[in-house]
Motif scaffolding. Structure first.
Motif, PDB file in Angstrom:
ATOM      1  N   LYS A  71      47.963  12.515  45.287  1.00 10.50           N
ATOM      2  CA  LYS A  71      47.984  11.695  44.073  1.00 10.50           C
ATOM      3  C   LYS A  71      48.386  12.573  42.897  1.00 10.50           C
ATOM      4  O   LYS A  71      48.000  13.739  42.818  1.00 10.50           O
ATOM      5  N   TYR A  72      49.188  12.009  42.014  1.00 16.99           N
ATOM      6  CA  TYR A  72      49.540  12.720  40.785  1.00 16.99           C
ATOM      7  C   TYR A  72      49.687  11.683  39.675  1.00 16.99           C
ATOM      8  O   TYR A  72      49.806  10.484  39.923  1.00 16.99           O
ATOM      9  N   THR A  73      49.665  12.153  38.448  1.00 23.04           N
ATOM     10  CA  THR A  73      49.804  11.278  37.292  1.00 23.04           C
ATOM     11  C   THR A  73      51.200  11.469  36.713  1.00 23.04           C
ATOM     12  O   THR A  73      51.618  12.594  36.418  1.00 23.04           O
ATOM     13  N   ASN A  74      51.917  10.338  36.562  1.00 24.28           N
ATOM     14  CA  ASN A  74      53.282  10.438  36.028  1.00 24.28           C
ATOM     15  C   ASN A  74      53.264  10.526  34.502  1.00 24.28           C
ATOM     16  O   ASN A  74      52.190  10.543  33.877  1.00 24.28           O
TER      17      ASN A  74
ATOM     18  N   GLY B 265      51.212   8.140  32.494  1.00 25.98           N
ATOM     19  CA  GLY B 265      49.768   8.181  32.691  1.00 25.98           C
ATOM     20  C   GLY B 265      49.301   7.372  33.893  1.00 25.98           C
ATOM     21  O   GLY B 265      48.106   7.204  34.092  1.00 25.98           O
ATOM     22  N   ASN B 266      50.221   6.868  34.688  1.00 27.87           N
ATOM     23  CA  ASN B 266      49.855   6.101  35.888  1.00 27.87           C
ATOM     24  C   ASN B 266      49.631   7.047  37.065  1.00 27.87           C
ATOM     25  O   ASN B 266      50.362   8.016  37.259  1.00 27.87           O
ATOM     26  N   GLU B 267      48.574   6.720  37.823  1.00 23.82           N
ATOM     27  CA  GLU B 267      48.311   7.515  39.011  1.00 23.82           C
ATOM     28  C   GLU B 267      49.210   7.011  40.143  1.00 23.82           C
ATOM     29  O   GLU B 267      49.239   5.825  40.447  1.00 23.82           O
TER      30      GLU B 267
END
Length: 135
Positions: free
Chosen positions: A23-26, A29-31
């Motif tokens: 998982k990462y945050t773009n 700010g969306n996961e």
């Protein structure tokens, strides 16, 4: 009479596709769930030697055959190592992919022959040393 069969080194590569999720945050700010795909390449190198010898130990005094035998020595070598190739465009945590292993190679042809001949010599020498001794 003797025979020697040397099997030249053969290299085989087996490729296994693998993956893991991260998982990462773009930027917005969306996961996001990202699937990282990579390949594990297992390389195996094999070589070997089969050495067969027939021998007789004959008495100089009587002409009697003291020892007569046929021996076979087999030396097989197998080395393998793994490397990894990433096929995904996006990856945050490369730590989840193992590091490449160092290449390992089978011994050179001369070393394989030397090891087989030494083992054969030791085996025959043991047979001679095991003969009954005069007191």
């Amino acid at each position: 009479m003797s025979s020697i069969n040397y099997n030249k080194p053969v290299v085989n590569v087996k490729t296994i596709p693998k993956e893991y999720s991260e998982k990462y945050t773009n930027k917005e700010g969306n996961e996001i769930l990202n699937v990282v795909k990579y390949y594990e390449n297992e390389t195996t190198e094999t070589a070997g030697l089969t050495f067969v010898v027939e021998y007789k130990l004959v008495s100089n005094l009587t002409g009697e055959v003291l020892v007569s035998d046929r021996k076979s020595i087999e030396k097989n070598y197998n080395e393998s190592w793994k490397t990894y190739y990433i096929s995904s465009f996006r990856i945050d945590k490369k730590k989840q992919i193992p590091n490449d292993e160092a290449e390992k190679h089978v011994p050179a042809k001369e070393e394989i022959y030397q090891a087989a001949f030494q083992e054969m010599f030791d085996t025959i020498n043991k047979d001679i040393n095991d003969l009954p001794k005069l007191k």
